[in-house]
Each structure stands twice: as C-alpha cells, then as structure tokens.
Design a protein around this motif. Structure first.
Motif, PDB file in Angstrom:
ATOM      1  N   PRO A  62      36.131  89.349 -19.209  1.00 47.24           N
ATOM      2  CA  PRO A  62      36.413  90.640 -18.575  1.00 47.24           C
ATOM      3  C   PRO A  62      37.902  90.965 -18.639  1.00 47.24           C
ATOM      4  CG  PRO A  62      36.153  88.953 -16.907  1.00 47.24           C
ATOM      5  CD  PRO A  62      35.939  88.267 -18.241  1.00 47.24           C
ATOM      6  N   ALA A  63      38.214  92.236 -18.718  1.00 51.96           N
ATOM      7  CA  ALA A  63      39.627  92.630 -18.741  1.00 51.96           C
ATOM      8  C   ALA A  63      39.753  94.054 -18.243  1.00 51.96           C
ATOM      9  CB  ALA A  63      40.177  92.529 -20.160  1.00 51.96           C
ATOM     10  N   GLY A  64      40.830  94.324 -17.528  1.00 47.22           N
ATOM     11  CA  GLY A  64      41.068  95.674 -17.024  1.00 47.22           C
ATOM     12  C   GLY A  64      41.491  96.586 -18.157  1.00 47.22           C
ATOM     13  N   THR A  65      41.082  97.848 -18.071  1.00 45.89           N
ATOM     14  CA  THR A  65      41.432  98.795 -19.132  1.00 45.89           C
ATOM     15  C   THR A  65      42.355  99.906 -18.616  1.00 45.89           C
ATOM     16  OG1 THR A  65      39.409  99.972 -18.627  1.00 45.89           O
ATOM     17  CG2 THR A  65      39.327  98.471 -20.507  1.00 45.89           C
ATOM     18  N   ALA A  66      42.699  99.832 -17.324  1.00 44.23           N
ATOM     19  CA  ALA A  66      43.532 100.906 -16.750  1.00 44.23           C
ATOM     20  C   ALA A  66      44.881 100.960 -17.462  1.00 44.23           C
ATOM     21  CB  ALA A  66      43.748 100.631 -15.272  1.00 44.23           C
ATOM     22  N   ARG A  67      45.380 102.171 -17.623  1.00 40.15           N
ATOM     23  CA  ARG A  67      46.689 102.350 -18.271  1.00 40.15           C
ATOM     24  C   ARG A  67      47.723 102.628 -17.186  1.00 40.15           C
ATOM     25  NH1 ARG A  67      49.253 106.697 -21.452  1.00 40.15           N
ATOM     26  NH2 ARG A  67      50.390 105.693 -23.135  1.00 40.15           N
ATOM     27  N   CYS A  68      48.873 102.002 -17.292  1.00 40.33           N
ATOM     28  CA  CYS A  68      49.921 102.216 -16.298  1.00 40.33           C
ATOM     29  C   CYS A  68      50.296 103.701 -16.280  1.00 40.33           C
ATOM     30  CB  CYS A  68      51.126 101.360 -16.640  1.00 40.33           C
ATOM     31  SG  CYS A  68      52.553 101.746 -15.611  1.00 40.33           S
ATOM     32  N   PRO A  69      50.419 104.315 -15.112  1.00 34.39           N
ATOM     33  CA  PRO A  69      50.765 105.744 -15.064  1.00 34.39           C
ATOM     34  C   PRO A  69      52.129 106.066 -15.653  1.00 34.39           C
ATOM     35  CG  PRO A  69      50.787 104.765 -12.860  1.00 34.39           C
ATOM     36  CD  PRO A  69      50.199 103.743 -13.795  1.00 34.39           C
ATOM     37  N   TYR A  70      52.986 105.047 -15.833  1.00 30.77           N
ATOM     38  CA  TYR A  70      54.322 105.289 -16.389  1.00 30.77           C
ATOM     39  C   TYR A  70      54.391 104.966 -17.881  1.00 30.77           C
ATOM     40  CZ  TYR A  70      55.134 105.042 -11.409  1.00 30.77           C
ATOM     41  OH  TYR A  70      55.047 105.236 -10.072  1.00 30.77           O
ATOM     42  N   ALA A  71      53.263 104.572 -18.460  1.00 25.00           N
ATOM     43  CA  ALA A  71      53.271 104.090 -19.853  1.00 25.00           C
ATOM     44  C   ALA A  71      53.781 105.128 -20.845  1.00 25.00           C
ATOM     45  CB  ALA A  71      51.889 103.619 -20.253  1.00 25.00           C
ATOM     46  N   SER A  72      53.560 106.406 -20.535  1.00 23.78           N
ATOM     47  CA  SER A  72      53.971 107.434 -21.505  1.00 23.78           C
ATOM     48  C   SER A  72      55.498 107.511 -21.649  1.00 23.78           C
ATOM     49  CB  SER A  72      53.416 108.791 -21.107  1.00 23.78           C
ATOM     50  OG  SER A  72      53.895 109.113 -19.835  1.00 23.78           O
ATOM     51  N   PHE A  73      56.247 106.915 -20.680  1.00 22.65           N
ATOM     52  CA  PHE A  73      57.716 106.958 -20.752  1.00 22.65           C
ATOM     53  C   PHE A  73      58.266 105.842 -21.645  1.00 22.65           C
ATOM     54  CE2 PHE A  73      56.640 109.034 -16.827  1.00 22.65           C
ATOM     55  CZ  PHE A  73      57.549 110.055 -16.727  1.00 22.65           C
ATOM     56  N   ALA A  74      57.405 104.906 -22.036  1.00 20.64           N
ATOM     57  CA  ALA A  74      57.907 103.694 -22.693  1.00 20.64           C
ATOM     58  C   ALA A  74      58.423 103.952 -24.104  1.00 20.64           C
ATOM     59  CB  ALA A  74      56.804 102.636 -22.729  1.00 20.64           C
ATOM     60  N   PHE A  75      59.593 103.411 -24.389  1.00 21.86           N
ATOM     61  CA  PHE A  75      60.191 103.470 -25.720  1.00 21.86           C
ATOM     62  C   PHE A  75      59.267 102.754 -26.719  1.00 21.86           C
ATOM     63  CE2 PHE A  75      63.557 101.487 -28.601  1.00 21.86           C
ATOM     64  CZ  PHE A  75      63.688 102.620 -29.385  1.00 21.86           C
ATOM     65  N   ARG A  76      58.538 101.766 -26.196  1.00 18.61           N
ATOM     66  CA  ARG A  76      57.605 100.997 -27.027  1.00 18.61           C
ATOM     67  C   ARG A  76      56.591 101.891 -27.740  1.00 18.61           C
ATOM     68  NH1 ARG A  76      56.034  95.731 -27.563  1.00 18.61           N
ATOM     69  NH2 ARG A  76      57.649  95.050 -26.129  1.00 18.61           N
ATOM     70  N   ASN A  77      56.250 103.025 -27.147  1.00 20.26           N
ATOM     71  CA  ASN A  77      55.254 103.904 -27.776  1.00 20.26           C
ATOM     72  C   ASN A  77      55.684 104.313 -29.181  1.00 20.26           C
ATOM     73  OD1 ASN A  77      53.622 103.875 -25.551  1.00 20.26           O
ATOM     74  ND2 ASN A  77      54.673 105.599 -24.582  1.00 20.26           N
ATOM     75  N   HIS A  78      56.984 104.490 -29.346  1.00 21.18           N
ATOM     76  CA  HIS A  78      57.511 104.898 -30.645  1.00 21.18           C
ATOM     77  C   HIS A  78      57.288 103.769 -31.665  1.00 21.18           C
ATOM     78  CE1 HIS A  78      59.960 106.745 -33.618  1.00 21.18           C
ATOM     79  NE2 HIS A  78      60.915 105.835 -33.538  1.00 21.18           N
ATOM     80  N   ALA A  79      57.657 102.538 -31.251  1.00 20.83           N
ATOM     81  CA  ALA A  79      57.470 101.379 -32.136  1.00 20.83           C
ATOM     82  C   ALA A  79      55.975 101.153 -32.399  1.00 20.83           C
ATOM     83  CB  ALA A  79      58.088 100.145 -31.494  1.00 20.83           C
ATOM     84  N   ARG A  80      55.152 101.418 -31.400  1.00 21.86           N
ATOM     85  CA  ARG A  80      53.701 101.226 -31.548  1.00 21.86           C
ATOM     86  C   ARG A  80      53.143 102.124 -32.657  1.00 21.86           C
ATOM     87  NH1 ARG A  80      51.975 101.643 -26.280  1.00 21.86           N
ATOM     88  NH2 ARG A  80      52.018  99.380 -26.065  1.00 21.86           N
ATOM     89  N   ARG A  81      53.628 103.371 -32.681  1.00 24.47           N
ATOM     90  CA  ARG A  81      53.151 104.309 -33.706  1.00 24.47           C
ATOM     91  C   ARG A  81      53.537 103.824 -35.107  1.00 24.47           C
ATOM     92  NH1 ARG A  81      54.028 108.259 -29.741  1.00 24.47           N
ATOM     93  NH2 ARG A  81      56.223 108.454 -30.252  1.00 24.47           N
ATOM     94  N   ILE A  82      54.758 103.299 -35.224  1.00 29.35           N
ATOM     95  CA  ILE A  82      55.219 102.825 -36.540  1.00 29.35           C
ATOM     96  C   ILE A  82      54.341 101.654 -37.010  1.00 29.35           C
ATOM     97  CG2 ILE A  82      57.139 101.747 -37.790  1.00 29.35           C
ATOM     98  CD1 ILE A  82      59.046 103.207 -35.873  1.00 29.35           C
ATOM     99  N   VAL A  83      54.083 100.713 -36.090  1.00 27.09           N
ATOM    100  CA  VAL A  83      53.291  99.528 -36.457  1.00 27.09           C
ATOM    101  C   VAL A  83      51.867  99.938 -36.821  1.00 27.09           C
ATOM    102  CG1 VAL A  83      52.344  97.339 -35.577  1.00 27.09           C
ATOM    103  CG2 VAL A  83      54.715  97.971 -35.079  1.00 27.09           C
ATOM    104  N   LYS A  84      51.298 100.859 -36.047  1.00 25.84           N
ATOM    105  CA  LYS A  84      49.918 101.295 -36.290  1.00 25.84           C
ATOM    106  C   LYS A  84      49.812 101.945 -37.674  1.00 25.84           C
ATOM    107  CE  LYS A  84      46.267 103.857 -33.967  1.00 25.84           C
ATOM    108  NZ  LYS A  84      46.117 105.226 -34.408  1.00 25.84           N
TER     109      LYS A  84
END
Ligand code: SF4
Length: 308
Positions: free
Chosen positions: A227-249
């Motif tokens: 089992p694992a939680g799937t909730a997304r942190c409400p602040y996740a959209s502010f993360a700089f990591r999102n940019h790196a995530r798009r590049i890796v994807k």
C-alpha cells in the motif's frame, strides 16, 4: 489497492508463456508479473551489495514518507533482512501540512506494525516551533527549499538518536537524475560530491532504489500488494524539481535508456568532484556543530529565522 496506472501490454512474457504486465523499452523485453518482480528484486539486491551499503548487524534507518518509493523501500529492505541480518527502524517526518501528511504517517505506522519494524515520527513543529503551513503563509517564495532542508535535518537528527549506522531514502532513478540536473542548473557542483558521504554529524545516506525507474516502483507496489499514499503535497506545484522532472520524462520518452546512462555518468562526475575536495567543509556550525562553509549552517539559520 492499486496505487497508480500503467500501460497494459497484450503480449507474452519474453521469458515464459505467461501474459506480460509491462514492456521494458530500454531492454526491449515484455515481462510477466513474476519475472518483473524477480528482476526488480535482483536489481535492488545488487545495488545494495555492489554499493556495499549495509554491513552485517547494521541498524538501518528508513526515511518513510508513506508514498510508493519509501513503502517499496521498506518492504524490500525487510525482505532482504530475512536473508542477511541487519535491523531496520523507520523514521517519518511530520511537516505540519494540513490534510496531507497525517494520513500518510498513519499508513506508514500500520505497515511498520505489520512488518514488526520500529517507527519513530519527527516533527517540524517540535524543531522550529511552527508548522510548515504557517511558514508558507509568511513566505511563499521557496516552500520546498525550507521544507526539504528542515526535513533532511530532522531525519538526520532522528537517525542519530536511534543509533542508525545508515539512513536509507527512497530516491529512485528519476529522482537521482533530477537532483543532479537541479544541482547543475543552480551551479552547485559541490552538492554532487556530497552524495552518500557521512561524517561524525551526518549519518551516511544510501539510496537502494537509485537504479529503479519511478514507474517500475509503482508497478512493483501494485503487483506485490504494497500500500502507498497517492496524495500530492499542496505545495508541490512550487517545486523547482518539476522543471527537472519534465526534462527527465521527455528524455526517457525519446531515448529510453538515456536516464540509465545519465545516472552512470553521475557516479563518474561525483568521484571527480570528491577528488578535488569539493565536498569538504572548512568550518563547523557554531550552533549545532555540523560541517558548513560559514559560521552558522543553513538549517540553523533557517530555524533561528523561523523562531524569531
Ligand atoms: Fe515539502 Fe515541497 Fe515536498 Fe511539499 S513538495 S513535502 S513542500 S518538499
């Protein structure tokens, strides 16, 4: 309870006659549930063994957020400890993010009980006198930078308090490559050299899932009833990591084995940075004694700002 979605493959397994559950584009194979699980377990064990991550009798702390990566990590380490004697203690951190972290910690607690693993919970409020939600209300600029820095501090502190020799985190292949790109984009090569290092203050980190792609961890959790939680942190959209995530994807979609290659290159670059002495600090923090480049370390500066 499935924790996500993955592409169904209507083909036979490349190793047996069973129906495949997924296609692995980087090795051009279709794999059934059993062969996928076997491959995943082998990759996990080889990473731990070849990286000499655990010694016999070690007490290993697991950073347990309640999400898929850390829950798979907990299960895989628990499975490994049946064949190789070492102790596990799980550590969760409650940042004080309303409606997000508490259910994940409940799930983590339940799983630890099932696996007979000791579980401790560190708290942002106990360390800083405030919750992360309150910090965000005052300073909206870099929420993940505050949160991540203080969470790492709490994890390290708790790992030391429980006498852990190592601190295992659930960083997967995608995370490792994203972090590397972020360090480059921020011009912080010094951080690359620090990975996995420990000293009197920092409990050495280990990342046994660092060779496992994120979507395979999700599939493993589903196939093995983890089992694992799937909730997304409400602040996740502010993360700089999102940019790196798009590049890796995007890299993975265009060139399936490129993420593995980047990960292999990181090891070479890290060693080169270490050789130049790039990871060593020259001073120690006047408040907590951790290695730092200035009079007060970043965490103590942040905590004193929050307290004031
Ligand atoms: Fe903290 Fe950012 Fe992660 Fe949310 S997304 S838990 S704010 S680091």
């Amino acid at each position: 309870m499935p924790v996500g979605k993955w592409k169904i493959v209507k083909k036979k397994c490349s190793f047996c006659k069973s129906r495949a559950v997924t296609h692995l584009p980087y090795c051009k194979r279709n794999v059934c549930s059993e062969h996928f699980t076997r491959m995943f377990d082998k990759r996990f064990r080889d990473t731990v063994r070849l990286g000499r991550m655990i010694d016999k009798g070690d007490r290993v702390a697991v950073a347990l957020s309640g999400g898929k990566d850390s829950m798979v990590l907990l299960h895989s380490l628990s499975k490994l400890s049946r064949d190789f004697p070492f102790e596990i203690v799980a550590i969760s951190v409650d940042e004080g993010i309303k409606g997000y972290r508490a259910p994940l910690i409940r799930l983590a607690k339940k799983e630890c009980k099932k696996l007979s693993v000791e579980h401790v919970v560190g708290s942002f409020k106990a360390e800083t006198g405030t919750t992360f939600d309150s910090v965000f209300r005052k300073d909206r600029k870099n929420p993940c930078s505050y949160c991540g820095t203080i969470r790492r501090y709490i994890l390290n502190k708790a790992a030391r308090e429980v006498g852990a020799k190592k601190l295992a985190t659930g960083h997967n292949l995608d995370d490792v490559v994203q972090t590397f790109l972020m360090n480059i984009m921020r011009n912080e090569p010094i951080r690359i050299g620090r990975e996995g290092s420990g000293d009197d203050f920092f409990v050495p980190r280990m990342r046994p899932l660092r060779k496992c792609p994120e979507d395979e961890i999700l599939l493993y959790a589903n196939l093995n009833g983890i089992p694992a939680g799937t909730a997304r942190c409400p602040y996740a959209s502010f993360a700089f990591r999102n940019h790196a995530r798009r590049i890796v994807k995007e890299s993975r979609e265009r060139y399936p084995d490129s993420v593995f290659k980047m990960s292999a290159a990181i090891g070479v670059i890290r060693d080169a940075v270490r050789k130049r002495g790039g990871q060593s600090a020259t001073e120690y923090c006047s408040t907590c004694g951790s290695p730092t480049k200035s009079e007060k370390c970043r965490v103590c500066s942040l905590i004193s700002n929050l307290k004031n």
